[in-house]
Design a protein around this motif. Structure first.
Motif, PDB file in Angstrom:
ATOM      1  N   LEU A 137       0.810  -0.828  -0.164  1.00 32.97           N
ATOM      2  CA  LEU A 137       0.679   0.110  -0.427  1.00 32.97           C
ATOM      3  C   LEU A 137       0.759   1.241  -0.333  1.00 32.97           C
ATOM      4  CD1 LEU A 137      -3.175  -0.973   2.305  1.00 32.97           C
ATOM      5  CD2 LEU A 137      -2.491  -0.957  -0.220  1.00 32.97           C
ATOM      6  N   GLN A 138       1.880   1.122   0.553  1.00 31.30           N
ATOM      7  CA  GLN A 138       2.900   1.923   0.204  1.00 31.30           C
ATOM      8  C   GLN A 138       2.952   2.407  -1.426  1.00 31.30           C
ATOM      9  OE1 GLN A 138       6.547   0.975   2.999  1.00 31.30           O
ATOM     10  NE2 GLN A 138       6.039   2.723   3.981  1.00 31.30           N
ATOM     11  N   ILE A 139       3.363   2.195  -1.775  1.00 33.66           N
ATOM     12  CA  ILE A 139       3.277   1.838  -3.313  1.00 33.66           C
ATOM     13  C   ILE A 139       2.051   2.239  -4.270  1.00 33.66           C
ATOM     14  CG2 ILE A 139       4.081   0.929  -5.377  1.00 33.66           C
ATOM     15  CD1 ILE A 139       5.958  -0.969  -3.932  1.00 33.66           C
ATOM     16  N   TRP A 140       1.033   1.000  -3.927  1.00 31.99           N
ATOM     17  CA  TRP A 140      -0.150   1.398  -4.227  1.00 31.99           C
ATOM     18  C   TRP A 140      -1.032   2.083  -4.128  1.00 31.99           C
ATOM     19  CZ3 TRP A 140      -2.687  -0.362  -8.289  1.00 31.99           C
ATOM     20  CH2 TRP A 140      -4.746   0.224  -8.481  1.00 31.99           C
ATOM     21  N   ASP A 141      -1.324   3.458  -3.224  1.00 30.86           N
ATOM     22  CA  ASP A 141      -2.043   3.753  -2.488  1.00 30.86           C
ATOM     23  C   ASP A 141      -2.170   4.593  -1.274  1.00 30.86           C
ATOM     24  OD1 ASP A 141      -4.580   5.458  -2.124  1.00 30.86           O
ATOM     25  OD2 ASP A 141      -6.058   3.945  -1.627  1.00 30.86           O
ATOM     26  N   PRO A 142      -0.877   5.448  -1.146  1.00 36.04           N
ATOM     27  CA  PRO A 142       0.015   5.468   0.565  1.00 36.04           C
ATOM     28  C   PRO A 142      -1.377   6.217   1.337  1.00 36.04           C
ATOM     29  CG  PRO A 142       1.279   6.164  -1.672  1.00 36.04           C
ATOM     30  CD  PRO A 142      -0.107   5.509  -2.195  1.00 36.04           C
ATOM     31  N   THR A 143      -2.227   7.302   0.408  1.00 41.85           N
ATOM     32  CA  THR A 143      -3.338   7.268   1.204  1.00 41.85           C
ATOM     33  C   THR A 143      -3.511   6.984   2.825  1.00 41.85           C
ATOM     34  OG1 THR A 143      -4.714   7.390  -0.726  1.00 41.85           O
ATOM     35  CG2 THR A 143      -2.876   9.438  -0.203  1.00 41.85           C
ATOM     36  N   ALA A 144      -3.526   5.571   1.788  1.00 45.26           N
ATOM     37  CA  ALA A 144      -4.512   4.230   2.961  1.00 45.26           C
ATOM     38  C   ALA A 144      -4.373   4.461   4.043  1.00 45.26           C
ATOM     39  CB  ALA A 144      -4.933   3.556   2.057  1.00 45.26           C
ATOM     40  N   LEU A 145      -2.495   4.352   4.125  1.00 47.22           N
ATOM     41  CA  LEU A 145      -2.259   4.936   5.767  1.00 47.22           C
ATOM     42  C   LEU A 145      -2.124   5.877   5.913  1.00 47.22           C
ATOM     43  CD1 LEU A 145       1.011   2.740   3.393  1.00 47.22           C
ATOM     44  CD2 LEU A 145      -1.037   1.534   4.956  1.00 47.22           C
TER      45      LEU A 145
END
Length: 295
Positions: free
Chosen positions: A263-271
């Motif tokens: 998710l750090q690569i795909w969708d960082p905003t989710a973190l």
């Protein structure tokens, strides 16, 4: 509605496919290929009309007759080395699937994957419609008789294997994001993350070798009608844990560790942690910009 979507013969003809966004349809060929133009007229004036009426009235005998004519025309066109428009293929797959002819379905799909190229106008939508047909309808749902459906007695198990094989054949024509979404629905989280990570690596390699210019190295989480967000992967992870009741705590940790790095690569905003004004006042602190939770 585009002709190819009508040829799928689905009650909800587009399913999850946003056909309005498809730029290339069979009619893109009208100016350059008289064979395509004739095929389209035959579909619109004869075959599709008869097929729709047969489905509406539950006339499986007539539907079988339309199937025989449709597949016969494809065979004749192939023998004479004429190109076949995607809508013709779509109608053939829809009719064969409804009749329960599993071997013919697979043979036709394999022929499509071998003869059509990724850049063929309409092929992406054809692949999506084939996937919709195989997922929305039971195999042999309109067989002319019980014995006419080869998989009547063990349809569920056999259909699952056939659906997977059909998808494998057409997956090259479908975007990686759409492939990943299907993998998530099947509970194959690691495979979905691996697929998109591989795509990411290829993009980086292309940029490093100046093969293509990439304005933004981050993944695009929206492609066409597909929108994969961080919560899609998190939800899939929870489903995996729910199904894998015997998974050890160590493997659970590894799963979420892999998910975090993906998710750090795909969708960082989710973190990124987000608080409402009410929560900020209650907890007495303000979120630091770009702060991420500790894994």
């Amino acid at each position: 509605m585009p002709l190819i979507a009508q040829c799928a013969l689905l009650h909800t003809s587009t399913g999850n496919v946003t056909v309005e966004k498809e730029k290339h349809t069979d009619k893109s060929f009208n100016d350059t290929d008289s064979s395509f133009s004739l095929q389209i007229k035959i579909l619109e004036k004869v075959l599709l009309t008869q097929a729709k009426n047969a489905v509406k009235n539950g006339d499986n005998i007539k539907l079988g007759a339309v199937r025989i004519v449709t597949t016969g025309m494809i065979s004749e066109l192939t023998t004479r080395s004429f190109p076949i428009c995607p809508s013709f293929y779509c109608l053939a797959i829809a009719l064969l699937w409804r009749a329960g002819h599993d071997k013919e379905v697979l043979a036709t799909v394999q022929m499509i994957s071998e003869q059509l190229m990724k850049n063929t106008p309409g092929v992406s939508l054809l692949a999506e419609m084939i996937i919709e047909i195989t997922h929305q309808l039971p195999l042999g749902c309109q067989a002319e008789s019980f014995n006419d459906s080869p998989l009547s007695n063990k349809r569920n198990e056999e259909q699952k294997d056939l659906v997977d094989e059909v998808f494998r054949c057409v997956s090259a024509f479908v975007s990686p994001q759409k492939n990943a979404r299907r993998l998530l629905k099947k509970g194959q989280l690691r495979e979905a993350m691996g697929l998109l990570t591989m795509v990411r690596q290829r993009e980086v390699e292309k940029m490093e070798h100046n093969i293509t210019m990439i304005k933004d190295l981050s993944f695009s989480t929206t492609e066409g009608d597909v929108s994969l967000k961080g919560h899609d992967f998190f939800t899939a992870a929870l489903s995996v844990l729910k199904e894998a009741t015997k998974m050890t705590n160590a493997n659970r940790c590894r799963l979420f560790h892999s998910l975090y790095h993906f998710l750090q690569i795909w969708d960082p905003t989710a973190l990124k942690l987000q608080y409402s004004e009410e929560e900020i006042e209650k907890n007495g602190h303000v979120l630091v910009q770009n702060e991420t939770p500790i894994a």
